[in-house]
Design a protein around this motif. Structure first.
Motif, short mmCIF file in Angstrom:
data_model
loop_
_atom_site.label_atom_id
_atom_site.label_comp_id
_atom_site.label_asym_id
_atom_site.label_seq_id
_atom_site.Cartn_x
_atom_site.Cartn_y
_atom_site.Cartn_z
N VAL A 19 -7.26 5.06 -7.41
CA VAL A 19 -6.51 4.39 -6.34
C VAL A 19 -5.54 5.37 -5.70
CG1 VAL A 19 -4.88 2.54 -5.80
CG2 VAL A 19 -6.79 2.10 -7.36
N LEU A 20 -4.79 6.10 -6.52
CA LEU A 20 -3.79 7.02 -5.99
C LEU A 20 -4.42 8.16 -5.19
CD1 LEU A 20 -1.33 7.18 -9.01
CD2 LEU A 20 -1.04 5.91 -6.87
N ILE A 21 -5.46 8.76 -5.73
CA ILE A 21 -6.11 9.88 -5.04
C ILE A 21 -6.75 9.39 -3.73
CG2 ILE A 21 -8.04 11.52 -5.18
CD1 ILE A 21 -7.18 11.92 -8.17
N CYS A 22 -7.37 8.22 -3.77
CA CYS A 22 -7.94 7.67 -2.53
C CYS A 22 -6.86 7.41 -1.48
CB CYS A 22 -8.74 6.40 -2.81
SG CYS A 22 -10.35 6.74 -3.58
N ARG A 23 -5.71 6.91 -1.91
CA ARG A 23 -4.59 6.70 -0.97
C ARG A 23 -4.15 8.03 -0.37
NH1 ARG A 23 -0.63 2.48 -4.21
NH2 ARG A 23 -2.06 0.70 -4.10
N LEU A 24 -4.00 9.04 -1.22
CA LEU A 24 -3.57 10.35 -0.74
C LEU A 24 -4.57 10.96 0.24
CD1 LEU A 24 -2.16 11.93 -4.03
CD2 LEU A 24 -0.85 11.27 -1.99
N ARG A 25 -5.85 10.67 0.06
CA ARG A 25 -6.90 11.24 0.91
C ARG A 25 -7.23 10.34 2.10
NH1 ARG A 25 -9.42 16.09 -0.64
NH2 ARG A 25 -11.06 15.25 0.64
N GLY A 26 -6.51 9.23 2.24
CA GLY A 26 -6.75 8.32 3.36
C GLY A 26 -8.04 7.54 3.23
N LEU A 27 -8.50 7.35 2.01
CA LEU A 27 -9.73 6.61 1.75
C LEU A 27 -9.40 5.17 1.39
CD1 LEU A 27 -11.41 9.32 -0.51
CD2 LEU A 27 -12.09 8.70 1.82
N PRO A 28 -10.37 4.27 1.52
CA PRO A 28 -10.12 2.88 1.13
C PRO A 28 -9.89 2.75 -0.38
CG PRO A 28 -12.26 3.11 2.25
CD PRO A 28 -11.70 4.48 2.06
N ASP A 29 -9.29 1.67 -0.77
CA ASP A 29 -9.07 1.36 -2.18
C ASP A 29 -10.43 1.20 -2.86
OD1 ASP A 29 -8.57 0.08 -4.66
OD2 ASP A 29 -6.77 -0.87 -3.86
N PRO A 30 -10.72 1.99 -3.89
CA PRO A 30 -12.05 1.91 -4.53
C PRO A 30 -12.30 0.56 -5.21
CG PRO A 30 -10.58 3.32 -5.81
CD PRO A 30 -9.86 2.98 -4.53
N ARG A 31 -11.25 -0.23 -5.40
CA ARG A 31 -11.44 -1.56 -5.98
C ARG A 31 -12.00 -2.55 -4.97
NH1 ARG A 31 -5.48 -2.36 -8.04
NH2 ARG A 31 -5.23 -1.57 -5.92
N THR A 32 -12.08 -2.11 -3.70
CA THR A 32 -12.60 -2.99 -2.64
C THR A 32 -13.84 -2.41 -1.96
OG1 THR A 32 -11.22 -1.99 -0.92
CG2 THR A 32 -10.27 -3.85 -2.16
N GLN A 33 -14.36 -1.30 -2.46
CA GLN A 33 -15.49 -0.62 -1.85
C GLN A 33 -16.58 -0.35 -2.89
OE1 GLN A 33 -15.46 0.38 1.60
NE2 GLN A 33 -13.66 -0.94 1.56
#
Length: 189
Positions: A19-33
């Motif tokens: 979740v944190l790395i995806c946020r930092l990279r501007g990616l969607p929350d992996p819990r919703t994708q």
């Protein structure tokens, strides 16, 4: 001392690197994708190898640091198992992320790796071969953690009970994957 380490292991495990790395990279929350799982495999499906590798590394460290630290402090093998389980439960049910976490395969690997580097290599080879021939990350995880107690019994029998407890937890967490594999509906890597 063990109780304090168990609590710290759970809290450390609760830090969701995906979740944190995806946020930092501007990616969607992996819990919703994708598979809705905040783990390296789902991040790989959503992003790229470098991002997934960062998630994988941090998730491995979440299991390795508390178990290895406790081992260095002289904590007995059965209690090391409880510490490993606490780190994995933190990953699965993270207090910092509404208790919605991943399967804890990488975290479990991190907890098991300090037992023996031979065992770590055996686990990696097992997982890699199953993925290569089946293309199912979940099947590879299930087979690998199922064999982990056997590997432990052969390499360092003292830790067999602890590893068995951890393996049962990981297999339990994969129950939905098992049903999808049986029905032929599981996503491939």
């Amino acid at each position: 001392m063990t109780i304090c380490i168990v609590i710290v292991a759970y809290l450390f495990g609760s830090i969701s690197s995906a979740v944190l790395i995806c946020r930092l990279r501007g990616l969607p929350d992996p819990r919703t994708q994708g598979s809705n799982n905040p783990g390296a495999t789902n991040v790989l499906r959503m992003s790229n190898k470098a991002t997934a590798a960062a998630v994988l590394l941090f998730d491995v460290l979440k299991g390795m640091v508390p178990v290895w630290g406790a081992y260095k402090l002289g904590v007995e093998p059965l209690h090391l198992g409880f510490i490993a389980i606490a780190a994995c439960l933190g990953h699965m049910y993270p207090i910092f992320f509404n208790f919605k976490g991943g399967k804890a395969v990488a975290t479990a690997f991190g907890a098991l790796a300090p037992i023996s580097w031979i065992m770590a290599i055996a686990l990696i080879i097992t997982w890699g071969l199953i993925v290569k021939f089946s293309r199912y990350s979940s099947l590879a995880a299930i087979v690998t953690v199922s064999l982990a107690p056997l590997y432990t019994f052969i390499i360092k029998p003292l830790y067999t009970n602890s590893v068995t407890m951890l393996s049962v937890l990981i297999i339990f967490r994969h129950r939905d994957n098992i049903m999808r594999l049986i029905k032929g509906k599981e996503d491939k890597v």
